[in-house]
Scaffold this motif. Structure first.
Motif, PDB file in Angstrom:
ATOM      1  N   LYS A 156       0.840  -1.212   0.000  1.00 26.06           N
ATOM      2  CA  LYS A 156       0.000   0.000   0.000  1.00 26.06           C
ATOM      3  C   LYS A 156       0.864   1.246   0.000  1.00 26.06           C
ATOM      4  O   LYS A 156       0.615   2.232  -0.689  1.00 26.06           O
ATOM      5  CB  LYS A 156      -0.938  -0.019   1.209  1.00 26.06           C
ATOM      6  CG  LYS A 156      -1.970   1.114   1.261  1.00 26.06           C
ATOM      7  CD  LYS A 156      -2.956   0.918   2.409  1.00 26.06           C
ATOM      8  CE  LYS A 156      -4.063   1.972   2.394  1.00 26.06           C
ATOM      9  NZ  LYS A 156      -3.544   3.361   2.327  1.00 26.06           N
ATOM     10  N   GLY A 157       1.939   1.213   0.818  1.00 25.77           N
ATOM     11  CA  GLY A 157       2.831   2.378   0.890  1.00 25.77           C
ATOM     12  C   GLY A 157       2.667   3.082   2.223  1.00 25.77           C
ATOM     13  O   GLY A 157       2.198   2.502   3.185  1.00 25.77           O
ATOM     14  N   GLY A 158       3.073   4.348   2.260  1.00 19.85           N
ATOM     15  CA  GLY A 158       3.001   5.102   3.512  1.00 19.85           C
ATOM     16  C   GLY A 158       4.377   5.585   3.932  1.00 19.85           C
ATOM     17  O   GLY A 158       5.270   5.751   3.109  1.00 19.85           O
ATOM     18  N   THR A 159       4.559   5.782   5.238  1.00 22.96           N
ATOM     19  CA  THR A 159       5.802   6.354   5.765  1.00 22.96           C
ATOM     20  C   THR A 159       6.614   5.293   6.510  1.00 22.96           C
ATOM     21  O   THR A 159       6.048   4.454   7.211  1.00 22.96           O
ATOM     22  CB  THR A 159       5.473   7.515   6.739  1.00 22.96           C
ATOM     23  OG1 THR A 159       4.753   8.511   6.008  1.00 22.96           O
ATOM     24  CG2 THR A 159       6.746   8.127   7.307  1.00 22.96           C
ATOM     25  N   LEU A 160       7.926   5.308   6.313  1.00 23.14           N
ATOM     26  CA  LEU A 160       8.787   4.370   7.041  1.00 23.14           C
ATOM     27  C   LEU A 160      10.076   5.077   7.427  1.00 23.14           C
ATOM     28  O   LEU A 160      10.449   6.101   6.853  1.00 23.14           O
ATOM     29  CB  LEU A 160       9.080   3.133   6.189  1.00 23.14           C
ATOM     30  CG  LEU A 160       9.917   3.303   4.927  1.00 23.14           C
ATOM     31  CD1 LEU A 160      11.407   3.096   5.227  1.00 23.14           C
ATOM     32  CD2 LEU A 160       9.492   2.325   3.841  1.00 23.14           C
ATOM     33  N   THR A 161      10.746   4.524   8.420  1.00 22.71           N
ATOM     34  CA  THR A 161      12.094   5.024   8.767  1.00 22.71           C
ATOM     35  C   THR A 161      13.089   3.932   8.413  1.00 22.71           C
ATOM     36  O   THR A 161      12.793   2.738   8.543  1.00 22.71           O
ATOM     37  CB  THR A 161      12.200   5.328  10.290  1.00 22.71           C
ATOM     38  OG1 THR A 161      11.876   4.140  11.003  1.00 22.71           O
ATOM     39  CG2 THR A 161      11.286   6.467  10.675  1.00 22.71           C
ATOM     40  N   LEU A 162      14.253   4.369   7.910  1.00 19.88           N
ATOM     41  CA  LEU A 162      15.254   3.411   7.410  1.00 19.88           C
ATOM     42  C   LEU A 162      16.634   3.762   7.952  1.00 19.88           C
ATOM     43  O   LEU A 162      17.046   4.930   7.924  1.00 19.88           O
ATOM     44  CB  LEU A 162      15.295   3.467   5.874  1.00 19.88           C
ATOM     45  CG  LEU A 162      16.409   2.642   5.205  1.00 19.88           C
ATOM     46  CD1 LEU A 162      16.135   1.140   5.337  1.00 19.88           C
ATOM     47  CD2 LEU A 162      16.582   3.037   3.749  1.00 19.88           C
ATOM     48  N   ASP A 163      17.351   2.742   8.415  1.00 15.74           N
ATOM     49  CA  ASP A 163      18.767   2.905   8.755  1.00 15.74           C
ATOM     50  C   ASP A 163      19.571   2.715   7.470  1.00 15.74           C
ATOM     51  O   ASP A 163      19.718   1.581   6.988  1.00 15.74           O
ATOM     52  CB  ASP A 163      19.160   1.872   9.814  1.00 15.74           C
ATOM     53  CG  ASP A 163      20.666   1.902  10.090  1.00 15.74           C
ATOM     54  OD1 ASP A 163      21.129   1.086  10.899  1.00 15.74           O
ATOM     55  OD2 ASP A 163      21.372   2.737   9.469  1.00 15.74           O
TER      56      ASP A 163
END
Ligand code: S3P
Ligand code: PEP
Length: 424
Positions: A156-163
């Motif tokens: 679906k998608g959306g917001t994520l945080t990534l190292d």
């Protein structure tokens, strides 16, 4: 003056293969690189049901668009044609990181495994990010490493945080996934590494029709898929570094066409380091020339190579020929590439009789005359190619595994020794 023809960029090829597979239509990749990494990627796409045709001068990929751009799509014909597949990505970091993101946009069960070398390398940040998006990913043996299995049902998608501090490839994979999601992606990052590779990704995504924005610590990718296109693969700047370094240490003149100030690749900037050491460097829009000092004497340098760390071994391997120490800094992530490149560079320089010190993210090399010895490549193509340059001024340097260059440059030895005849 020697004009050297360098094969296509592995990094540009990997992105082009992903984007072409996800695009609506048939893409043609001209002047393709045929190497172990790019063949692993192409055969992986075939295992996933994509039609990939490999000819010497052009690779053709028939895209299977995902998401809304594909219009109404029955679940029976998801992005990837197969509903299940097992893919072996060999030693390829790009295939191992990018293909799991591609399949996440499809529907089915997809298992990825790789060589022992690649299994050692991290994928945890990518796995964590996909899980944040609701993708079911299991690491089948060791958490955070291949082999892994993706149970895909679209994103679906959306917001994520990534190292993204250990490898830029996790961010590239998620960026390229973005247009294949229903709602698009917002990716929040902290510290970045190998930033020039992110810039390659953004540029190529846009060339394949995507809308992507980078502002501060946030990347915003719109849905909408990709459009097929005809794409010319530029030469590999990392592969060119060995020839530029060879010119610098032998006083020869080397020109590479197809690389220059308009190249997408950050590793072109390796020649700036050679210029600081005393080489004459000319960078035009579509060509680069390096002329080494006639007396072969180079100045030592302290340089931060965070952005161009694939060329760290290249510089380390010619450092003994400088008149003062060479110190390379801010390259911690070279410890998690094909091998621990800081340690392996140091071990081999010491085998050549050169004094070396290393720290967590740096290496310092003293001037000296290398002695003949066998180089322990650790099956790392860049160690093999880098110390081949050292051997131009020190007869008797051999490689324990010369064939490991096939990862990105199968013809390296013939091209290199044709370019520098009589120097071995
Ligand atoms: O995205 C890419 O094509 C690459 C990114 C870099 O890796 P890191 O981001 O892990 O430094 C580089 O070392 C590798 O050769 C290719
Ligand atoms: C690190 C490298 O490759 P990858 O991460 O794509 O396997 C490289 O080519 O130096």
């Amino acid at each position: 003056m020697t004009e050297v023809v360098i094969p296509g960029s592995k990094s540009v090829m990997a992105r082009a293969l992903f984007l072409a597979a996800a695009a609506d239509g048939v893409s043609t990749l001209r002047q393709p690189l045929a190497s172990d990494d790019t063949e692993a990627f192409a055969y992986g796409l075939r295992d996933l049901g994509y039609e990939v045709d490999l000819r010497p001068d052009v690779w053709t990929v028939t895209g299977l668009p995902h998401g809304p751009s594909a219009g109404e799509r029955s679940r029976e014909t998801p992005g990837v044609r197969s509903a299940s597949a097992s893919v072996y990505t060999r030693d390829a970091g790009t295939a191992s990181r990018f293909l799991p993101a591609l399949v996440a946009a499809g529907h089915g069960t997809f298992r990825f495994d790789a060589s022992a070398q690649m299994r050692r390398r991290p994928v945890a940040p990518l796995v964590d990010a996909l899980r944040q998006l609701g993708v079911e990913v299991s690491c089948d043996e060791t958490e955070g490493h291949l082999p892994l299995t993706v149970h895909a049902d679209g994103v679906k998608g959306g917001t994520l945080t990534l190292d993204a501090s250990l490898s830029s490839q996790f961010l590239t994979a998620l960026l390229m996934l973005g247009p294949l999601t229903t709602d698009g992606l917002v990716i929040r990052v902290g510290e970045l590494v190998s930033v020039p590779y992110i810039e390659i990704t953004l540029a190529m995504m846009r060339r394949f029709g995507a809308t992507v924005d980078w502002s501060g610590d946030t990347f915003t990718v719109a849905p909408g898929g990709y459009q097929a296109r005809d794409y010319l693969i530029e030469p590999d700047a990392s592969s060119a570094s060995y020839f530029f370094a060879a010119a610098a240490v032998t006083g020869r003149e080397v020109t590479v066409h197809g690389l220059g100030s308009e190249s997408l690749q950050g590793d072109v900037r390796f020649v700036d380091v050679l210029a600081r050491m005393g080489a004459t460097v000319r960078v035009a829009p579509e060509s680069v020339t390096v002329i080494g000092p006639e007396n072969g004497r180079l100045d030592g340098v302290t340089v931060n190579m965070r952005d161009i760390s694939d060329t760290m071994p290249t510089l380390a391997a010619i450092a003994p020929y400088a008149s003062s120490p060479v110190r390379i800094e801010d390259v911690y992530n070279t410890r998690v590439k094909e091998c621990d490149r800081l340690e392996t560079s140091a071990v081999n320089l010491r085998r050549l009789g050169i004094a070396v010190e290393t720290g967590r993210d740096w290496i310092e090399i003293q001037p000296g005359q290398p002695q003949a010895a066998e180089i322990l490549t650790e099956r790392d193509h860049r160690i093999a190619m880098s110390f081949s340059v050292t051997g131009l001024r020190t007869p008797g340097i051999t490689l324990d595994d010369p064939d490991c260059v096939k990862k990105t440059f199968p013809t390296f030895h013939s091209v290199f020794h044709s370019a520098f005849p009589g120097l071995r």
